[in-house]
Design a protein around this motif. Structure first.
Motif, mmCIF file in Angstrom:
data_model
loop_
_atom_site.group_PDB
_atom_site.id
_atom_site.type_symbol
_atom_site.label_atom_id
_atom_site.label_comp_id
_atom_site.label_asym_id
_atom_site.label_seq_id
_atom_site.Cartn_x
_atom_site.Cartn_y
_atom_site.Cartn_z
ATOM 1 N N LYS A 191 -4.808 -4.099 5.397
ATOM 2 C CA LYS A 191 -5.977 -3.350 5.875
ATOM 3 C C LYS A 191 -6.083 -1.944 5.307
ATOM 4 N N ALA A 192 -4.951 -1.378 4.886
ATOM 5 C CA ALA A 192 -4.931 0.066 4.609
ATOM 6 C C ALA A 192 -4.682 0.381 3.142
ATOM 7 N N ASP A 193 -5.145 1.566 2.712
ATOM 8 C CA ASP A 193 -4.710 2.129 1.436
ATOM 9 C C ASP A 193 -3.429 2.934 1.662
ATOM 10 N N ILE A 194 -3.316 3.511 2.853
ATOM 11 C CA ILE A 194 -2.109 4.281 3.160
ATOM 12 C C ILE A 194 -1.722 4.111 4.631
ATOM 13 N N ILE A 195 -0.414 3.861 4.851
ATOM 14 C CA ILE A 195 0.127 3.829 6.213
ATOM 15 C C ILE A 195 0.803 5.178 6.460
ATOM 16 N N ILE A 196 0.359 5.854 7.526
ATOM 17 C CA ILE A 196 0.978 7.129 7.904
ATOM 18 C C ILE A 196 1.879 6.824 9.096
ATOM 19 N N ALA A 197 3.182 6.722 8.832
ATOM 20 C CA ALA A 197 4.112 6.302 9.883
ATOM 21 C C ALA A 197 4.692 7.529 10.587
ATOM 22 N N ILE A 198 4.932 7.380 11.880
ATOM 23 C CA ILE A 198 5.589 8.450 12.639
ATOM 24 C C ILE A 198 6.947 7.947 13.109
ATOM 25 N N ASP A 199 7.945 8.752 12.778
ATOM 26 C CA ASP A 199 9.340 8.414 13.051
ATOM 27 C C ASP A 199 9.587 8.242 14.550
ATOM 28 N N LEU A 200 10.653 7.518 14.891
ATOM 29 C CA LEU A 200 10.963 7.272 16.291
ATOM 30 C C LEU A 200 11.911 8.326 16.846
ATOM 31 N N GLY A 201 12.668 8.968 15.958
ATOM 32 C CA GLY A 201 13.523 10.072 16.378
ATOM 33 C C GLY A 201 14.709 9.659 17.231
ATOM 34 N N ARG A 202 15.117 8.395 17.129
ATOM 35 C CA ARG A 202 16.271 7.917 17.922
ATOM 36 C C ARG A 202 17.129 6.997 17.063
ATOM 37 N N THR B 232 -9.019 9.888 5.233
ATOM 38 C CA THR B 232 -10.273 9.230 5.602
ATOM 39 C C THR B 232 -11.461 9.943 4.940
ATOM 40 N N ALA B 233 -11.420 11.275 4.959
ATOM 41 C CA ALA B 233 -12.496 12.054 4.310
ATOM 42 C C ALA B 233 -12.542 11.791 2.808
ATOM 43 N N ASP B 234 -11.382 11.503 2.223
ATOM 44 C CA ASP B 234 -11.314 11.190 0.788
ATOM 45 C C ASP B 234 -11.733 9.753 0.479
ATOM 46 N N GLY B 235 -12.166 9.038 1.507
ATOM 47 C CA GLY B 235 -12.651 7.675 1.300
ATOM 48 C C GLY B 235 -11.554 6.625 1.269
ATOM 49 N N ARG B 236 -10.362 6.981 1.739
ATOM 50 C CA ARG B 236 -9.274 5.976 1.758
ATOM 51 C C ARG B 236 -9.119 5.416 3.161
ATOM 52 N N ARG B 237 -8.718 4.149 3.214
ATOM 53 C CA ARG B 237 -8.482 3.532 4.529
ATOM 54 C C ARG B 237 -7.076 3.911 4.992
ATOM 55 N N ALA B 238 -7.011 4.797 5.991
ATOM 56 C CA ALA B 238 -5.714 5.262 6.497
ATOM 57 C C ALA B 238 -5.440 4.659 7.874
ATOM 58 N N PHE B 239 -4.182 4.301 8.127
ATOM 59 C CA PHE B 239 -3.744 3.803 9.431
ATOM 60 C C PHE B 239 -2.511 4.578 9.865
ATOM 61 N N ILE B 240 -2.482 4.986 11.126
ATOM 62 C CA ILE B 240 -1.264 5.612 11.661
ATOM 63 C C ILE B 240 -0.438 4.538 12.368
ATOM 64 N N CYS C 117 0.860 -1.194 0.000
ATOM 65 C CA CYS C 117 0.000 0.000 0.000
ATOM 66 C C CYS C 117 0.897 1.246 0.000
ATOM 67 N N ASP C 118 0.291 2.441 -0.090
ATOM 68 C CA ASP C 118 1.071 3.676 0.056
ATOM 69 C C ASP C 118 1.597 3.768 1.482
ATOM 70 N N ALA C 119 2.732 4.430 1.637
ATOM 71 C CA ALA C 119 3.272 4.640 2.978
ATOM 72 C C ALA C 119 4.001 5.974 2.995
ATOM 73 N N VAL C 120 3.760 6.764 4.039
ATOM 74 C CA VAL C 120 4.454 8.046 4.180
ATOM 75 C C VAL C 120 4.999 8.135 5.595
ATOM 76 N N LEU C 121 6.036 8.960 5.753
ATOM 77 C CA LEU C 121 6.696 9.057 7.067
ATOM 78 C C LEU C 121 6.701 10.506 7.542
ATOM 79 N N TYR C 122 6.208 10.733 8.756
ATOM 80 C CA TYR C 122 6.264 12.056 9.402
ATOM 81 C C TYR C 122 7.263 11.980 10.545
#
Ligand code: TXA
Ligand code: MG
Length: 332
Positions: free
Chosen positions: A304-315, A254-262, A233-238
């Motif tokens: 499960k997702a169309d896009i995974i929105i990942a959050i960095d660990l910063g370490r 989610t508003a655009d109708g995509r299944r997003a997971f953080i 699926c798509d994946a992005v990193l913040y």
């Protein structure tokens, strides 16, 4: 070809040996990730590994041996500090790169003069290696560039119909690939970070470098130059300071109708859950937990997702170095 999944028994080991000794490939568990194994002295079988995975032909393989196998049959051990590393981390998730004696076929090392060797601590894998009593070369058992498998079912999802047998040894403990360490020089150098950390090696032998992969450099561990570990699926990193932005993205998708997971560490997941975010992939709290869960969560996410929105660990201390590296390559 029918792909069978078998628990590790006398019978399935016999079947595995028969396949391997007839130029075939099998999926095998290790304590890091599942491997796609072939007899290391069999060029015909080794070529199949590259075909089945779609692996670039300049990326060499790791030879796996059991405790009773003399590593010096395969390589020249030139540095004194190797004895300490062997005593402490073998068997275990440490791969060492030596000058090769050329026993493993050139197809497995892409014609290079070095050989990477590791001794898995996974009980079922150790049993298999003792049973066949020859070094097995094995990359991770995924299609090239996809997320590495940490269960037999993950291997099946990628390689169904392409190999006859997957030995099921349960879920991998470490969850990310072994640390690859160049031990040809006077100071060991990490080519790929893993759960055996720079700090652990330094404490033991007094020094440890990390190879930097800069543009234009001669690549020392070819595998690290590719985009890797990508879920389907798509994946992005913040970054860890952009949790708010990640949350905005989640609601916009989610508003655009995509299944997003953080996907984030436990602390951040808990806070997001309190604020009403429902779709979360919780990586856990400690570095070891996060390593154990990372690929499992990426592969859950892709189902499960169309896009995974990942959050960095910063370490990047300890095991976080290896985890960060995978997270950036899979989602960045
Ligand atoms: O944990 C692991 O290491 C797993 C399990 C199955 O053992 N195997 C694994 O293999 O991750 P693979 O092929 O996916 O990654 C091997 C890494 C690559 O980055 C490759 O470039 C590097 O090891 N490598 C292998 N032989 C090398 C050599 N002779 N010199 C430098 N790097 C080498
Ligand atoms: Mg791999």
């Amino acid at each position: 070809m029918i792909t069978e999944i078998c628990r590790i028994t006398e019978e399935s080991l016999k079947k595995a040996k028969e396949i391997l000794f007839n130029h075939g490939l099998i999926g095998m568990p290790t304590e890091t990730v599942y491997g796609l194994a072939a007899v290391g002295t069999d060029p015909e079988a080794v070529k199949k590994i590259y075909e089945v995975k779609g692996r670039p032909s300049d990326n060499p393989l790791i030879a796996h041996i059991h405790k009773g196998y003399d590593i010096e049959k395969l390589v020249y051990v030139e540095q004194d500090y190797v004895r300490l590393l062997k005593e402490k981390f073998m068997p275990g998730p440490l791969t060492m790169v030596f000058k090769s004696r050329g026993v493993i076929c050139p197809e497995a090392v892409c014609g290079g003069e070095t050989l990477a060797v590791r001794m898995p601590s996974h009980e079922g894998c150790a049993r298999l290696l003792e049973y066949v009593n020859v070094p097995l070369v094995a990359p991770s058992a995924n299609i090239s560039k996809h997320t590495s498998p940490v269960t037999a079912e993950h291997v099946f999802a990628d390689l169904n119909g392409k190999i006859p047998l997957i030995l099921d040894g349960g879920r991998c403990l470490a969850g990310i690939e072994s640390t690859v360490l160049d031990v040809t020089g006077s100071v060991p150098r990490i080519l790929r970070a893993g759960v055996i950390t720079k700090e652990m090696i330094e404490d033991l032998v007094g020094g440890c470098e990390i190879a930097e992969h800069k543009e234009g450099d001669k690549v020392r561990s070819p595998g690290v130059k590719y985009r890797h570990y990508r879920p389907k699926c798509d994946a992005v990193l913040y970054s860890e300071t952009e949790v708010g932005k990640a949350e905005e993205r989640y609601y916009k998708e989610t508003a655009d109708g995509r299944r997003a997971f953080i996907m984030a560490e436990s602390k951040i997941c808990a806070a997001l859950r309190e604020r009403g975010v429902k779709n979360l992939l919780d990586l856990g709290a400690t570095g070891e937990e996060i390593a154990h869960n990372l690929y499992e969560k990426l592969l859950e996410g892709e189902r499960k997702a169309d896009i995974i929105i990942a959050i960095d660990l910063g370490r990047t201390d300890g095991v976080f170095l290896g985890v960060e590296n995978r997270l950036r390559k899979s989602c960045g």
